[in-house]
Design an enzyme around this catalytic site. Structure first.
Site, short mmCIF file in Angstrom:
data_model
loop_
_atom_site.label_atom_id
_atom_site.label_comp_id
_atom_site.label_asym_id
_atom_site.label_seq_id
_atom_site.Cartn_x
_atom_site.Cartn_y
_atom_site.Cartn_z
N ASP A 1 0.88 -1.18 0.00
CA ASP A 1 0.00 0.00 0.00
C ASP A 1 0.91 1.22 0.00
O ASP A 1 2.12 1.12 0.24
CB ASP A 1 -0.90 0.00 1.25
N HIS B 1 -6.96 2.97 3.83
CA HIS B 1 -6.65 3.63 5.11
C HIS B 1 -7.92 3.85 5.95
O HIS B 1 -7.86 3.92 7.17
CB HIS B 1 -6.02 5.01 4.87
N CYS C 1 -10.92 3.65 0.30
CA CYS C 1 -9.46 3.77 0.48
C CYS C 1 -9.11 2.85 1.65
O CYS C 1 -9.82 2.82 2.66
CB CYS C 1 -9.10 5.22 0.82
N CYS D 1 -4.43 -1.17 -2.07
CA CYS D 1 -4.56 0.27 -2.23
C CYS D 1 -5.51 0.52 -3.40
O CYS D 1 -5.24 0.06 -4.52
CB CYS D 1 -3.16 0.84 -2.54
N ASN D 2 -6.61 1.20 -3.13
CA ASN D 2 -7.59 1.49 -4.19
C ASN D 2 -6.97 2.38 -5.26
O ASN D 2 -7.23 2.20 -6.46
CB ASN D 2 -8.81 2.21 -3.62
N GLY E 1 -2.79 9.32 -3.65
CA GLY E 1 -4.04 9.86 -4.20
C GLY E 1 -3.91 11.23 -4.85
O GLY E 1 -4.78 11.61 -5.63
N1 DGL Z 1 -4.58 3.50 0.86
C1 DGL Z 1 -4.71 3.99 -0.42
C2 DGL Z 1 -6.02 3.68 -1.11
O1 DGL Z 1 -6.61 2.67 -0.82
C3 DGL Z 1 -4.10 5.25 -0.88
C4 DGL Z 1 -4.09 6.44 -0.05
C5 DGL Z 1 -3.14 7.44 -0.64
O2 DGL Z 1 -1.95 7.17 -0.60
O3 DGL Z 1 -3.60 8.46 -1.13
O4 DGL Z 1 -6.44 4.42 -1.96
#
Ligand code: DGL
Length: 264
Positions: free
Chosen positions: A11, A186, A184, A74-75, A44
């Protein structure tokens, strides 16, 4: 690479540990290696070309560590880079996308909120799904601006986070959503705070369990389940910044696993 090799997970930072927990719970005999690219978080807000480069770098590190399959936890990386990863490397990849389908199918108010990064919301993959469900449902997309930075700083439960969430969720609450999709990896760390500030009849969903089930299915299809070992393998976690917050999140899962610094 053989069946007793680890499952690699990456991620942009600590958030994908929410996905790791689901995988570890469903597949406790599988060894897992987790990479937190916190040095480059948040993905992002980065251009697509950089998200692709980070995803390749993480993949190559996990391959070097012997991963048998890779979970893109990670999306933002999934929606912008997974097709390129699949074209570039001969290893199965599992991705994560916002759970828009189950939310749209179950919403009684016909109003669903999607909280995700700018990178996810602007990706073609997400756009297609959103456009499809928007025919029958009011989909309210909100960029979770600033959330990842606070989670990376260990401030998921702070007054600052509460204020930011109240501000970001207002447009969705104004439109009477009954489903909030956490788009996301997170954001599952915000669920305790969300429970305090959202109306009780509002359902919050994320894709963690679905990713774990898909990981299991891919192992099965490729005949890659680990052979039973005498000792349960210990998961390993690596961060390319200070691993403090990563270690705290893992410790909260009541495990005492190895969390280290690694330059990648
Ligand atoms: N955890 C990530 C997601 O699922 C990315 C967050 C990021 O780095 O902006 O999108």
């Amino acid at each position: 690479m053989n069946r007793n090799s680890p499952i690699g997970i990456f991620d942009s930072g600590v958030g994908g540990t929410s996905i790791w927990k689901e995988i570890h719970q469903l597949l406790p005999n599988e060894k897992t290696i987790y990479l937190a690219d916190s040095k480059n978080a948040p993905y992002g807000l980065k251009p697509v070309s950089e998200i692709i480069n980070f995803s390749k770098k993480n993949t190559e590190k996990l391959l070097e560590m012997g991963a048998k399959i890779i979970v893109v936890a990670c999306n933002t990386a999934t929606t912008n880079a997974i097709s390129i990863l699949r074209d570039t490397y001969r290893i199965p990849f599992i991705g994560i996308e916002p759970a828009i389908k189950p939310a749209a199918l179950q919403s009684k108010n016909k109003a669903v909120g999607i909280l995700a990064t700018r990178g996810t919301l602007t990706s073609q993959l997400f756009h297609k799904a959103s456009e499809f469900y928007s025919k029958d449902i009011n989909i309210i997309e909100v960029e979770g601006y600033g959330l990842v930075e606070l989670i990376e700083a260990g401030k998921s439960d702070s007054a600052e986070m509460r204020q930011l969430l109240l501000h970001l969720l207002k447009p969705m609450l104004d439109q009477n959503i009954d489903y909030l999709v956490l788009g996301c990896s997170h954001y599952p760390y915000l669920i305790p705070m969300l429970k305090k500030i959202l109306p009780p009849n509002l359902s919050v969903i994320d894709s963690g369990e679905a990713v774990a089930r898909q990981t299991k299915a891919i192992l099965e299809q490729n005949d890659l389940f680990t052979l039973p070992l005498n000792d349960i393998p210990q998961p390993e976690f690596f961060s390319n910044t200070s691993p403090k917050v990563l270690a705290e999140l893992i410790a909260a899962a009541k495990n005492n696993y190895k969390v280290s610094f690694c330059d990648f």
